[in-house]
Write an enzyme that holds these catalytic residues in place. Sequence first.
Site, PDB file in Angstrom:
ATOM      1  N   ASP A   1       0.763  -1.282  -0.106  1.00  0.00           N
ATOM      2  CA  ASP A   1       0.010  -0.225   0.024  1.00  0.00           C
ATOM      3  C   ASP A   1       1.016   1.194  -0.104  1.00  0.00           C
ATOM      4  O   ASP A   1       1.499   1.440   1.022  1.00  0.00           O
ATOM      5  CB  ASP A   1      -1.032  -0.078   1.216  1.00  0.00           C
ATOM      6  CG  ASP A   1      -1.739   1.044   1.492  1.00  0.00           C
ATOM      7  OD1 ASP A   1      -1.661   2.266   0.660  1.00  0.00           O
ATOM      8  OD2 ASP A   1      -2.402   1.088   2.712  1.00  0.00           O
TER       9      ASP A   1
ATOM     10  N   HIS B   1      -4.044   4.535   6.421  1.00  0.00           N
ATOM     11  CA  HIS B   1      -2.794   4.062   5.868  1.00  0.00           C
ATOM     12  C   HIS B   1      -1.239   4.314   6.329  1.00  0.00           C
ATOM     13  O   HIS B   1      -1.094   5.307   7.127  1.00  0.00           O
ATOM     14  CB  HIS B   1      -2.890   4.765   4.294  1.00  0.00           C
ATOM     15  CG  HIS B   1      -4.047   4.361   3.506  1.00  0.00           C
ATOM     16  ND1 HIS B   1      -4.145   3.242   2.854  1.00  0.00           N
ATOM     17  CD2 HIS B   1      -5.242   5.081   3.563  1.00  0.00           C
ATOM     18  CE1 HIS B   1      -5.529   3.245   2.189  1.00  0.00           C
ATOM     19  NE2 HIS B   1      -6.041   4.263   2.615  1.00  0.00           N
TER      20      HIS B   1
END
Lengths: 558, 558
Positions: A195, A368
Amino acid sequence: MQGDFRELTVVPLGGLGEIGRNMTVIGYGDDLVIIDSGILFPSEQYFGVDFIIPDFSYVADNIEKIKAVLITHGHEDHIGAVPYLLREFDLPVYAPPLAKGLLGPKMKEKAPSKIDNLHAVNVGNPMTFGSLEVEFFPVSHSIPDATGIAIKTPLGVVVHTGDFKIDHTPVDGHPSDFRALARLAPEGAFLLLSDSTYAETEGYTPSERIVAESLDNVIREAQGRVLVATFASLISRIQMAIDSGSRYGRKVAILGRSMVNNVRIALDMGYLNDPNNVLIDIDRANRLDPSQVIVMTTGSQGEPTSALVRMSNRAHRQVKIGRGDTVIISASPIPGNERLVTRTVNNLMLLGAVVFYDKNATVHVHGHASKEELKSVISILKPQYFVPIHGERRHLSAHAVIARDLGVELENVFVLQDGDVLSIGRESGRVTDHVSADYVFVSGKHVWRATGKIFDERGSLASGGVVFLQVHIQGEGLNKRSSVETISKGFTEDPHELEYLEEASYLVEKDINRQLEMGDEKFLTREGIAKIAREKFANFLYNETGKRPTVMPSVVVS
Amino acid sequence: MQGDFRELTVVPLGGLGEIGRNMTVIGYGDDLVIIDSGILFPSEQYFGVDFIIPDFSYVADNIEKIKAVLITHGHEDHIGAVPYLLREFDLPVYAPPLAKGLLGPKMKEKAPSKIDNLHAVNVGNPMTFGSLEVEFFPVSHSIPDATGIAIKTPLGVVVHTGDFKIDHTPVDGHPSDFRALARLAPEGAFLLLSDSTYAETEGYTPSERIVAESLDNVIREAQGRVLVATFASLISRIQMAIDSGSRYGRKVAILGRSMVNNVRIALDMGYLNDPNNVLIDIDRANRLDPSQVIVMTTGSQGEPTSALVRMSNRAHRQVKIGRGDTVIISASPIPGNERLVTRTVNNLMLLGAVVFYDKNATVHVHGHASKEELKSVISILKPQYFVPIHGERRHLSAHAVIARDLGVELENVFVLQDGDVLSIGRESGRVTDHVSADYVFVSGKHVWRATGKIFDERGSLASGGVVFLQVHIQGEGLNKRSSVETISKGFTEDPHELEYLEEASYLVEKDINRQLEMGDEKFLTREGIAKIAREKFANFLYNETGKRPTVMPSVVVS
């Protein structure tokens, strides 16, 4: 297009070069799986598009090799296109329980005949698809029940992180399990896909816990009603509101269709707990003293039809905002939504509310990993090959630099674009092909592709409006005469400019009549007359007003 | 509307509740001055609008009292509407020399007969307008020659900060002169109007000096060509490029019409210095080795037609970007431009350039004071009354909190909206009226107001396209028959959907013919037929395709 049987294949069909429509095909030889199939919200130039889904051409071309669809978590940008995928292809879908729960209603609406294709996975229980052994592992993210996926292949272990952060004190009590990862890839990963969303951000992403403290403080101190806007899927924030509500004697009402749906599913499945029964409906909440109420609502991105935005415009039937109300926008704007969010904040303040938002309070952390967390994952997995995923080009590039700095060989780091076919053998990898990864648009019930200039046409209509020129030719031979009428839409509201339309029509009429009198055959086709009319009209308007509406002529001969 | 002769009047006509179109009328009794008259860039819902200017109705209604227009500095959001103002009203304009220089070409283009109305002010030399004594004082901002304005009135000194920050090491060598202020208002200000743009931001805004260091480092280390994108008016950044160019043997070429114009004016007036003659044109630069070139360009906001964006799309005739190029985006995105900027960064990276921007390097600082600086100004001036200016509601509210925390009486802090008429007497102030402060739109040469739903119409055209229905009725009495044709724009590119248009036309035809056969008079007007046609057509399309284009019927009878 055929992968070498001894090679690993990675084909991103969405999510690289953009935040959204995540979808990757991964496999070894003739065994492929799809990881995620999500939607992308369109930027402003895609007029009339509700959302964008991936191009499934590569899936169609390789359907006999594809064994399953694996879902990492229940966010729209990972599951939203699954019903569209299943409408076309009969594939089994394996998803963590909450993601399966959230997919259910979407499937019922859009692909009801395939609802039994959905299966909940047991995180930690491996599944086998041909030569691939797949195991889901838990990660922390901004929705419960998020996972990464490890795939054992004959070449080694492929790890796809899903969307993650490293939160040692998550509100749902399930931190990212990178020990599981170390166990799954004891000798390191062959390939890591990780990610990249916050690869530009230094340090660590703060824990969700600090938001809980901040929200709790605001709710404790508030005198009147408290409204909390957040993402419909951010179950942990809803849990925080329920917890603070219990603590300070407030009931909690949920507003906004998607949030109401998600809360129902999360309660049913045990991802949300309301031991003291503080959840009530808004009508009951409205009968309580404001100091006893928390309203949770959608609209944290300033979406024009959301509950919060309607409140901020005094257009919500059930909730009127005013002095005494405290509004918490527990989210940060997704890039592109800044103006919508800021307009909502301003309007709420104009109504007299006290507003807490990302600029003046710690009321949100994102889901994130930042740089240091990304480094941790690379250090734990020591991947031989690295593909940054989930990000715009700038995020992918920043993540590639991190991987290189941590010792991944430069030629083994692949910054891919959607549609690239990456083939990795034991010794090296390379991009061997590029397949179609076009935007596929969804507008209402309609799924379509842009093959021409439709968005340019729509942009022109938007900026100048449209004038329709109705040319009517009557009479015989050299006695033919034209009459021209106009209808316009979105062109002007200025009576003075409407006069120009009259004047232009008159000029066009005169011009056509002159041609008719001369009897020049080549001008006497409907196409010829339409062409003259359009040009003459548009030029006159431009010279007089500086404006260029779309001009559409139609000629009727009788 | 008449101010009491013993009262101070403050009427913001723009800039409060938005960033842009700054304009404030201030005065005492019958002596009023206008401070600034700028433009606002429209948000996405204002289709077809180039920019927005203030509503001058209040100026028209009070023109006999207005003595002058005072300009604080040369940014578009402070000077851009001056030509439009002067076209309507014959007022003298007093501006710092650079702002006057930048206004010149705009006036020549849009209000040439009033060009002699422009006057350069000597900062520090007071001017008298009736009972008002006006003195400009220097401030630091992101353009040279920025000023604030102090107005001595019978009630006390009014201070308008203009746009400012406190930069002790500005690149142009002119720090904000708040000692001058202390001198101008030795007993404190009666009223302070202060820049709120960054009132939400903690701490101090960094000095422009750190950008100089950062840019210099990047230019020193770069192997190939360096491109620097910034605001066309950010003269200090252009000076930095010239200085670094001299230092490292690079020539500097300027691209982008507005930057080329500004550089010419700034060089002429001595605000930009090129002692080593490094400035050359782009054709000469293209003949040099890339390591000897810096290109300064517009496009730092991702403006679609700017030089940088054309480069990023491989559409610039003179500059092709590729591997080896280093691009510095020396700006941060103005709210609303984030997507455009990020798209540009991504595209430049895809072309192979190394890109430095606000997220990965210190290549920009903004030009507005943060909280601690705002506190300093309030502390120096100890105002009795306070009006936060230049900001959205959220910025104004944050600034009001700062003022209150520093001891300004709560009832003397006025968070105003555009159009509010604030009247302040010796003892107290209050909003006594609200005048028109509508958006006035500029589209090309056309200046207009929205009186109806034109933007809704344009939005509908953009999202669904338009279908024109051409209904032709021929024949006599009960033998009348219709034929229907369609023309569409922006509706679809799908041949299947175009078939629906055919089918819908056929149904409409049948329907009208049925009415015609029945001979029902009330359906036989053109309006009646148009109404049937539109409804029938739109419903059929919606049921078949889920789409709602704008449908425009026109009926011709022959």
